[in-house]
Design a protein around this motif. Structure first.
Motif, short mmCIF file in Angstrom:
data_model
loop_
_atom_site.label_atom_id
_atom_site.label_comp_id
_atom_site.label_asym_id
_atom_site.label_seq_id
_atom_site.Cartn_x
_atom_site.Cartn_y
_atom_site.Cartn_z
N ILE A 2 -0.55 -8.75 -4.66
CA ILE A 2 0.77 -9.24 -5.05
C ILE A 2 1.36 -9.96 -3.84
O ILE A 2 1.36 -9.41 -2.73
N GLU A 3 1.86 -11.15 -4.06
CA GLU A 3 2.52 -11.87 -2.97
C GLU A 3 3.98 -12.07 -3.31
O GLU A 3 4.33 -12.42 -4.43
N THR A 4 4.84 -11.80 -2.32
CA THR A 4 6.26 -12.07 -2.44
C THR A 4 6.61 -13.12 -1.39
O THR A 4 5.73 -13.61 -0.68
N GLU A 105 11.73 -5.30 -1.56
CA GLU A 105 10.89 -6.44 -1.98
C GLU A 105 9.53 -5.96 -2.50
O GLU A 105 9.07 -6.40 -3.55
N GLN A 108 10.11 -3.81 -5.83
CA GLN A 108 10.43 -4.64 -7.00
C GLN A 108 9.18 -5.38 -7.47
O GLN A 108 8.91 -5.46 -8.67
N ALA A 109 8.39 -5.90 -6.55
CA ALA A 109 7.15 -6.58 -6.91
C ALA A 109 6.16 -5.61 -7.56
O ALA A 109 5.46 -5.97 -8.52
N SER A 110 6.11 -4.38 -7.06
CA SER A 110 5.22 -3.36 -7.65
C SER A 110 5.67 -3.00 -9.07
O SER A 110 4.84 -2.84 -9.97
N ASP A 112 7.39 -4.96 -11.11
CA ASP A 112 7.09 -6.13 -11.94
C ASP A 112 5.61 -6.14 -12.33
O ASP A 112 5.26 -6.41 -13.48
N TRP A 113 4.75 -5.84 -11.37
CA TRP A 113 3.31 -5.79 -11.63
C TRP A 113 3.02 -4.69 -12.67
O TRP A 113 2.26 -4.91 -13.62
#
Length: 174
Positions: A2-4, A105, A108-110, A112-113
């Motif tokens: 995952i890239e933020t 950050e 939230q990305a985790s 969303d994944w």
């Protein structure tokens, strides 16, 4: 992976072992957690996360800063397991990475994944009742506390101040 904007949340590498153990040796990082007393215990934790990744496709992943590749800690979602039988989001960052929004950050990305890849109605998080930084992040993520589900963590010895845990949960977005 995952890239933020500032981070890469990715599977573990052998090179992560040393900085992970260094993080585990920091008393402030481990203040609300059971200690990892030896490098072998630290390596076992990484081995178990790597095995979870291999079997299920996700775990508490390593987090690195995009600009320089520096290991910052971990964040991700793990499979249901004792003491709570739901998917759990969790994080831990090196102390010098605190206060910069990295945990939010990565978390939230985790999340969303997870909503895209895991068939679950909700994801929970737990922490020691005194860990205000952690439950503050849970609230910033939109998680809600369920005080009726607070519990004494069975992995922590009776009488230890780390034993009381609180539970937060977020439901799948509609």
């Amino acid at each position: 992976m995952i890239e933020t904007e500032r981070l890469i949340v990715r599977p573990w590498r052998e090179a992560d072992r040393e900085p992970f153990f260094a993080m585990a040796c920091d008393p402030e990082v481990m203040r609300y957690l059971l200690p990892l007393n030896t490098r072998a215990e630290s390596d076992e934790r990484i081995d178990s996360l790597m095995a979870m990744q291999a079997e299920h496709g996700h775990c508490f992943w390593a987090v690195e800063r995009r600009e320089d590749g520096r290991f910052l800690g971990f964040c991700g979602v793990v499979i249901p397991r004792e003491p709570i039988w739901e998917h759990e989001i969790g994080w831990r960052l090196a102390r010098d990475a605190w206060g910069q929004g990295y945990a939010y950050e990565a978390a939230q990305a985790s999340l969303d994944w997870a909503w895209r890849h895991i068939d679950t109605p909700s994801i929970m998080a737990i922490t020691n009742i005194e860990n205000t930084r952690s439950w503050g992040l849970m609230e910033r993520l939109g998680m809600r506390r369920y005080p009726e589900e607070d519990f004494e963590h069975p992995s922590v010895p009776v009488g230890d101040p780390l034993r009381p845990h609180i539970l937060y949960r977020i439901h799948r977005p509609q």
